[in-house]
Design an enzyme around this catalytic site. Structure first.
Site, PDB file in Angstrom:
ATOM      1  N   ARG A 162     -59.192  14.311   5.775  1.00  0.00           N
ATOM      2  CA  ARG A 162     -58.551  13.606   4.665  1.00  0.00           C
ATOM      3  C   ARG A 162     -57.090  14.049   4.549  1.00  0.00           C
ATOM      4  O   ARG A 162     -56.806  15.165   4.123  1.00  0.00           O
ATOM      5  CB  ARG A 162     -59.279  13.873   3.343  1.00  0.00           C
ATOM      6  N   ASP A 446     -61.150  20.744  -8.080  1.00  0.00           N
ATOM      7  CA  ASP A 446     -60.020  20.488  -7.203  1.00  0.00           C
ATOM      8  C   ASP A 446     -58.981  19.714  -7.994  1.00  0.00           C
ATOM      9  O   ASP A 446     -59.082  19.593  -9.219  1.00  0.00           O
ATOM     10  CB  ASP A 446     -60.439  19.768  -5.917  1.00  0.00           C
TER      11      ASP A 446
END
Length: 532
Positions: A162, A446
Site C-alpha cells: 500500500r 493507525d
C-alpha cells in the site's frame, strides 16, 4: 534537462534502492503524472465545496452508462490472489515483515501509508525490507538475541503493497525544486526493483490503493501502471490493484473505479475507519444530522455502514472483483484473559457477518487473529477460494441509504471524548517518533483511527454537541481533559520517558487539527512538517 535532488540522509543499504536508474524512473513518473495529480487534488477541493453548498452527494449522471452496462468485467485474478480469506496488515519494519509473512494469512498488506510514519529512514528502509522479502532473504534478530526467520515458501503470505495516498508529497526528493508525489515514490521504487523478480517467482506486483475520491484518480493510477509496465518491459496487465473504498465520494463511484482499472483491478476493500473519517470531513458543516456518536459506538451494523458494505460486495461480484472486508483492530491480550475473550468475541462476530454478507476475505492487525478470521471464512467458503459466484442481486442501495448517518445508534459521551483525546495524543506522539501503528487500549491505532478521533472532536465543537454529563463540547473542555489525560500518561510512563516521547509536539499538533477554526483535510500533512 530536469534536475532531481535527493536531500534525505543516509539509510542503511539505501544505496541499493536509490540507484541512478531507480531515481531516473521516479523522475519519469513525476514528470508524466505529477501535474495531473495536482489537478485532481484541486478537483477534490471543488467537489468538497459543492458538498458544503448542497449537503449532498449522489451517483454521477455522466457515468450512468458504465454502471448500467452489465457486460464488462475486471481481469481474472492471478493464482496467488484468488484466495484472500485472511489478510494481515502492518508496516514494513523488519520484524513485522517476517512475522506477517509467517502469520498464516494468505496476504500481507505491506503498509507504506497509514501504519507508517514517512520518516526518510522508514520510506527507504521499508523498500529494503520489501526487496529482501520478495527474494525470501529477510530475517531479524532482536536486541535480546531472538531470531526471526522465514518459514516454508508455500506457507508465506503474498505481498500486496500500500503506497501513500495521492495527497502526500515526498519532500526528500524533488524535481526542479518541487517535491515528488509520495505515492509515485512508493509505487515506483517497489515496482522498479521487484516487478521482474516477483514474476520470476510466480507472483507479481500487487498494490492496495488508498484514499481515492473519484474514478478520475483511478484512471491516473491505471495510466501509471500502463506506463510503468511498458517502460520496464513488463507484460500489460501484470499489475494488480485493490482499491480501498474509504472515502464517501468513492462509495458513489465504485463501479466507475473498477471500470477505469479493469485491466489491472483485483477488487475493492471496505476501509471502514477512513470511511467514517471521510463522512465527517465531507459533511462537517452539514449540521447535526451528520454528527456521529462515540467512535467506538459506530459499528458496521449502523444503517449507513450496512448500505456501504453491501453495495461494495454486490458491485465487486457483478464485475468479477474481490470484495475485501475491513480491519479487525482489536489486539488480543496474552496477559489478561478477560480482555482477550472480549476482543476475540468481537472479531468473530465481525468476520462471521462479513463472510455471511459475501465478502471474499478480511483484514486483521495481529497474527493471533489470523485463525479466528480464517475459521469464519472457512465455514462459509468450504473448499472454494472465494465467493465470486455469489451475486448479491438482492442489494438495493441508493444515495439516501449511504447518507443516512442520523440513524446511527449511540450517543456522544464524556468517556468517548476522553478516549478520542487520549488516543490522539498517544498516537501522534508515537507517529512523530517514527511508529505509525500503535497498540492503545487493546486496539491497533493507525493514522485512520487518529483521524476519526480528532475529526469527531472538531465536529462536536462545531455543532455544540452536549455530552451525557450535560456539558457542551468546547475548546476549553477539551483543554481540561487534555491536561488530565496527559497527567495520567506521564504517571504511567515516568517523567523521563514522557519528556522524550514527543508529547509536547503531539499536543500542539492535536490542537492544530482538532481545535482550529479551519479544518485540516489530513492530519498527516501538518504532522509531516514536524518530522526529520
Amino acid at each position: 534537462m530536469v534536475e532531481i535532488t535527493v536531500t534525505g540522509g543516509q539509510v542503511e543499504r539505501g544505496e541499493e534502492i536509490l540507484t541512478d536508474a531507480a531515481i531516473g524512473f521516479l523522475g519519469e513518473l513525476q514528470q508524466r503524472f505529477g501535474t495531473r495529480r495536482d489537478e485532481l487534488l484541486s478537483a477534490r477541493r471543488e467537489r468538497r465545496a459543492e458538498v458544503a453548498r448542497t449537503g449532498r452527494l449522489d451517483f454521477l449522471p455522466q457515468t450512468r452508462e458504465v454502471r448500467e452496462d452489465r457486460t464488462w468485467r475486471v481481469a481474472p485474478a492471478p493464482s496467488d490472489l484468488r484466495d484472500r480469506r485472511v489478510e494481515i496488515t502492518g508496516p514494513t519494519e523488519r520484524k513485522m515483515t517476517v512475522n506477517a509473512l509467517n502469520s498464516g494469512a494468505q496476504v500481507w498488506l505491506a503498509d507504506l501509508e497509514d501504519a507508517n510514519t514517512p520518516h526518510w529512514a522508514n520510506v527507504i528502509g521499508g523498500q529494503v525490507n520489501l526487496a529482501d522479502a520478495v527474494r525470501r532473504k529477510v530475517s531479524f534478530t532482536s536486541p535480546e538475541g531472538k531470531s526471526y526467520t522465514l518459514g516454508e515458501e508455500e506457507s508465506l503470505a503474498t505481498i500486496v503493497v500500500r503506497p501513500r495516498g495521492w495527497h502526500l508529497d515526498e519532500r526528500h526528493l524533488s524535481l526542479d525544486g518541487r517535491p515528488f508525489v509520495g505515492a509515485l515514490v512508493d509505487f515506483g521504487l517497489y515496482f522498479f526493483h521487484n516487478a521482474a523478480e516477483l514474476l520470476s517467482r510466480g507472483s507479481g506486483p500487487y498494490f492496495y490503493l488508498p484514499k481515492m475520491e473519484s474514478h478520475l484518480e483511478a484512471r491516473l493510477w491505471n495510466d501509471v501502471f500502463t506506463f510503468a509496465e511498458e517502460r520496464l518491459g513488463i507484460a500489460p496487465g501484470t499489475v494488480r490493484a485493490t482499491v480501498l473504498i474509504e472515502t464517501i465520494p468513492a462509495a458513489f463511484e465504485m463501479e466507475e473505479i473498477l471500470y477505469e482499472l479493469r485491466d489491472h483491478a483485483s477488487g475493492l476493500n471496505a476501509g471502514r475507519w477512513d470511511y467514517l473519517f471521510s463522512i465527517i470531513k465531507n459533511f462537517r458543516d452539514a449540521g447535526p444530522s451528520f454528527v456521529l456518536p462515540d467512535r467506538n459506538a459506530v459499528t458496521m451494523t449502523a444503517p449507513c455502514m450496512r448500505a456501504y458494505t453491501e453495495l461494495l460486495v454486490a458491485t465487486c461480484h457483478r464485475r468479477g472483483a474481490f470484495a475485501m472486508g475491513g480491519m479487525a483492530a482489536f489486539i488480543p491480550s496474552r496477559r489478561d484473559p478477560k480482555v482477550n475473550e472480549t476482543a476475540l468475541a468481537k472479531v468473530r462476530a465481525d468476520k462471521e457477518r462479513e463472510a455471511g454478507d459475501g465478502f471474499d476475505g478480511s483484514w486483521v492487525a495481529h497474527p493471533d487473529l489470523v485463525p479466528v478470521c480464517r475459521e469464519k471464512f472457512d465455514a462459509v467458503l468450504g473448499g472454494r477460494p472465494n465467493q465470486l459466484d455469489r451475486q448479491r442481486d438482492d442489494v438495493r442501495v441508493g444515495a439516501d441509504d449511504l447518507l443516512d448517518v442520523k440513524s446511527t445508534p449511540g450517543s456522544v459521551t464524556e468517556a468517548g471524548l476522553r478516549n478520542n483525546i487520549a488516543v490522539a495524543l498517544q498516537y501522534l506522539a508515537a507517529w512523530l517518533g517514527g511508529n505509525g501503528a500503535v497498540a492503545i487500549y487493546n486496539l491497533m491505532e493507525d493514522a485512520a483511527t487518529a483521524e476519526i478521533s480528532r475529526s469527531q472532536i472538531w465536529q462536536w465543537i462545531a455543532n455544540s454537541v452536549k455530552l451525557d454529563t450535560g456539558d457542551v463540547v468546547t475548546p476549553e473542555l477539551v483543554h481540561r481533559i487534555e491536561d488530565e489525560e496527559l497527567t495520567k500518561i506521564r504517571e504511567a510512563l515516568g517523567e523521563e520517558a514522557f519528556k522524550t516521547a514527543h508529547f509536547a509536539q503531539a499536543r500542539e499538533l492535536f490542537e492544530t487539527v482538532a481545535l482550529a477554526k479551519d479544518y485540516a483535510d489530513f492530519l498527516t500533512i501538518p504532522a509531516y512538517r514536524l518530522i526529520d
